[in-house]
Design an enzyme around this catalytic site. Structure first.
Site, short mmCIF file in Angstrom:
data_model
loop_
_atom_site.label_atom_id
_atom_site.label_comp_id
_atom_site.label_asym_id
_atom_site.label_seq_id
_atom_site.Cartn_x
_atom_site.Cartn_y
_atom_site.Cartn_z
N TRP A 153 0.83 -1.20 0.00
CA TRP A 153 0.00 0.00 0.00
C TRP A 153 0.87 1.25 0.00
CZ3 TRP A 153 -0.52 3.70 3.97
CH2 TRP A 153 -1.55 4.62 3.78
N TYR A 154 1.89 1.21 0.87
CA TYR A 154 2.78 2.37 1.01
C TYR A 154 3.49 2.67 -0.31
CZ TYR A 154 6.91 4.98 2.56
OH TYR A 154 7.90 5.90 2.69
N GLN A 158 3.32 5.87 -2.90
CA GLN A 158 4.53 6.59 -3.26
C GLN A 158 4.63 6.78 -4.77
OE1 GLN A 158 7.46 7.75 -1.54
NE2 GLN A 158 5.85 7.91 -0.02
N HIS A 451 10.91 43.06 -52.37
CA HIS A 451 9.66 42.34 -52.16
C HIS A 451 9.00 42.79 -50.85
CE1 HIS A 451 7.16 38.55 -52.40
NE2 HIS A 451 7.03 38.86 -51.12
N GLU A 452 9.76 42.78 -49.78
CA GLU A 452 9.19 43.17 -48.47
C GLU A 452 8.84 44.65 -48.45
OE1 GLU A 452 8.23 40.93 -46.54
OE2 GLU A 452 9.34 39.28 -47.48
N HIS A 455 5.42 45.09 -49.97
CA HIS A 455 4.32 44.81 -49.02
C HIS A 455 4.13 45.99 -48.08
CE1 HIS A 455 3.61 40.65 -49.98
NE2 HIS A 455 4.80 40.21 -49.57
N ASP A 527 2.35 34.15 -51.11
CA ASP A 527 1.47 35.31 -51.13
C ASP A 527 0.29 35.06 -52.05
OD1 ASP A 527 3.26 36.60 -49.53
OD2 ASP A 527 4.25 37.68 -51.17
ZN ZN Z 1 5.67 38.23 -49.77
#
Ligand code: ZN
Ligand code: ADP
EC number: 3.4.24.-
Length: 646
Positions: A153-154, A158, A451-452, A455, A527
């Site tokens: 049981w113990y 545990q 490209h960036e 955007h 995209d």
């Molecule tokens: Zn893009």
């Protein structure tokens, strides 16, 4: 070169960190050895005590008893089986034993004691079946048995306490978290936000705590609760919290585990799992990813898997077979309620549905607070600001963010997490780890920069697009570069004008590449995919095309939730080609808009791209300086807020 609008492109990432395995207590073998030592000491002690108790009188040879009888010193003799207790005239007692077969008088006669001498002694013969006899005979046997049970049981306590909840029950494979397990215990206090979900689940807690109240009044008890929400919104956490609040065992298994291993075991595994949960009732059985088994049958989606169907049928049988007072609540989680078999959600099965949304700004702050509990924060940390900057993050993302912040601080040997650690972690969680190893060559760098910049510039000029927070050409995750546009606040609705501007912004990268280099790279592919899907939804789902009118044309592959609502939305060839034409018209319009913006502000475009090639990352403040230098007014929060919805 992804245009990282958070809603559409937040990459899926691993869940929060797994719990570390519990350790630190003594090992099982140490415990066994200790238990054994205790056992030895106790049994040694017991035998000492027993000797003392049983022989409170001196033990003497039988010959002495005989001679004392002959000498008339003995007043009485008590015979219990073979044990003899002699009481002397002076009240002292002495013990002895006789042979088993012979009677006392015979024995004494053998020692030359005469009949008269025996007659002078009072002889009492006691039945040896008394309780005392049994106790004395059995105790030496019982003590080790009891000890053994005690040890078992113990130890089992545990093990559970140490988080070894991965017991496998028969073949069911469900993992158990027992209510005594304080380490794993989760309550509603650990779940931030999700107010409505918590309210709905309180009823289940009530029932599990006090089922009698409900049964007596004849209320029909819920059997199944379906938790619906995106990955990482805390569905598992909530289910655990229900178990923790009501102090019942929590069994958890994943839908895919039912099916994955060997053919033919899915159904029997379901049976075993329900069996185990019923035995432990009141209890909660949690099935994660139920869509892995509960997909709509017979559509060919998922390959018309026989195994899966049998497993699903067994679940239905189990749910239907519950007695009204079974006290097992089945909670299932899915992030795809749209593909679930309608049979699963019929009354008496998963008839409770709890929707868990992504957290809003306030909830995000609360979740951050929950996960900051065990972490030392520096004085400059403002969780409100972090919450503002993380729209679209799930609870798991936020937990992950706090953890990343702690890792950054630890790496730099600091004792506190600073605001800057957390800000850096936002990007890390959002985009995956920075890949410094992948270096763009000079030409790639230039293309990515334009490209960036495309955007970003379109987003800054068009009135209904979200403002730009950051542009970068340091490659992250799958994307070569990114432009981070964040709305000023979370929104549940988007208008047609916003969609149109979004499509133009997504085209900004493509248009810039073509304008500057006269060529197009594969960097724009993602995209194009996103914006085409957006345009199609505008026409076919949101009724945003004047020509098609306010009709939702459900594509045949899409199903309305739970198979209710719009069914079988097959369209004629003619309608399909009309939709295509409208999509094309919308995208062409946006294309012209983006081209117009970039041509008009060519100088600004060159400036932004030039700066990007040089420093690789432009933050919002610096970006706005470039805009102002080229006669473009940056967006302010007020401008956006006061724009009417169209
Ligand atoms: Zn893009
Ligand atoms: P799901 O099951 O919906 O995919 P989980 O319940 O597994 O999500 O959540 C993963 C982790 O994210 C949780 O263990 C917890 O650390 C964190 N988490 C999610 N939602 C919350 C929330 N509302 N409050 C606090 N922590 C949360």
């Amino acid at each position: 070169m992804a245009d990282l609008n958070q809603e559409s492109q937040k990459p899926r990432r691993a869940r929060g960190p797994a719990r570390p395995p519990q350790s630190g207590g003594p090992s099982i073998w140490m415990q066994l050895a200790m238990a054994f030592a205790v056992f030895l000491v106790l049994s040694a002690g017991y035998s000492l005590v027993r000797q003392y108790v049983v022989s409170e009188a001196e033990t003497v040879p039988l010959s002495q008893i005989a001679s004392d009888v002959a000498a008339g010193k003995i007043e009485s003799l008590l015979v219990e089986g073979d044990a003899i207790t002699a009481t002397y005239a002076d009240e002292t007692k002495k013990k002895s034993r006789k042979e088993t077969e012979a009677s006392l008088t015979e024995t004494l006669a053998n020692y030359q004691v005469s009949q008269e001498q025996i007659g002078a002694v009072k002889i009492e013969i006691k039945d040896e079946g008394g309780a005392r006899f049994w106790f004395l005979t059995l105790a030496p046997l019982m003590v080790p048995v009891l000890l053994l049970f005690g040890i078992i049981w113990y130890l089992s306590r545990q093990m559970r306490g140490a988080g070894m909840q991965a017991f496998t029950f028969g073949r069911s494979m469900a993992r158990l978290t027992s209510p005594e397990d304080q380490v794993q215990r989760v309550t509603f206090a650990d779940v931030a936000g999700a107010k409505e979900a918590k309210e709905e689940l309180t009823e289940i807690v009530d029932f599990l705590k006090n089922p009698k109240k409900f049964i007596q009044i004849g209320a029909r008890i819920p059997k199944g609760v379906l938790l619906m929400g995106a990955a990482g919104t805390g569905k598992t956490l909530l289910a655990r919290a229900v178990a923790g609040e009501s102090n019942v065992p929590f069994f958890s298994i994943s839908g895919s585990e039912f099916v994955e291993m060997f053919v033919g075991v899915g159904a029997s595994r379901v049976r075993d799992t329900f069996q185990v949960a019923k035995k432990a009732s009141p209890s909660i059985l949690f099935i994660d990813e139920i869509d892995a088994i509960g997909r709509v049958r017979g559509t060919g989606v998922g390959g018309g898997n026989d195994e899966r169907e049998q497993t699903l049928n067994q679940i239905l049988v189990e749910l239907d077979g519950f007695e009204p007072n079974e006290k097992v609540i089945v909670m299932a989680a899915t992030n795809r309620p749209d593909v679930l078999d309608p049979a699963l959600v019929r009354p008496g099965r998963f008839d409770r549905r709890v929707v868990i949304d992504l957290p809003d700004r306030k909830d995000r702050e609360d979740i951050l607070k929950v996960h900051a509990r065990q972490k030392p924060l520096g004085p400059d940390v403002r969780l409100t600001v972090i919450a503002e900057r993380t729209p679209g993050f799930s609870g798991a993302d936020l937990a992950n963010l706090m953890n990343e912040g702690a890792i950054l601080a630890a790496r730099e040997n600091r004792k506190e997490i600073t605001q800057y650690d957390l800000i850096r972690s936002i990007e890390k969680v959002m985009l995956g780890p920075e890949r410094r190893s992948h270096v763009l060559n000079k030409k790639e760098k230039e293309i990515t920069a334009y490209h960036e910049a495309g955007h970003a510039l379109v987003a800054s000029v068009l009135p209904y697009a979200d403002p730009v927070h950051k542009i970068s050409i340091i490659s992250r995750g799958r994307a070569a570069g990114y432009t981070l546009k964040l709305p000023f606040e979370d929104r549940k609705m988007q208008s047609r004008k916003e969609f149109l501007d979004d499509i133009a912004v997504s085209l900004g990268g493509y248009v810039a590449e073509r304008m500057i280099f006269g060529d197009i790279t594969t960097g724009a592919a993602n995209d194009l995919q996103v914006l085409s899907a957006l345009a199609r939804n505008m026409v076919a789902r949101y009724g945003m095309s004047e020509k098609m009118g306010p009709i939702a044309f459900a594509a045949s592959a899409q199903r309305a939730i739970f198979g209710e609502g719009v069914e079988g939305g097959e369209q004629s060839e003619e309608v399909a080609s009309q939709i295509d034409a409208e999509v094309k018209r919308i995208i062409e319009g946006a294309h012209k808009k983006a081209e117009g913006v970039l041509k008009k502000h060519r100088k600004a475009l060159d400036a932004i791209a030039g700066q990007l090639v040089e420093v690789e990352t432009i933050e919002r403040d610096d970006f706005e300086k470039i805009l102002i230098a080229h006669g473009i007014t940056p967006k302010k929060k007020e401008d956006i807020e006061h724009q009417p919805l169209a």
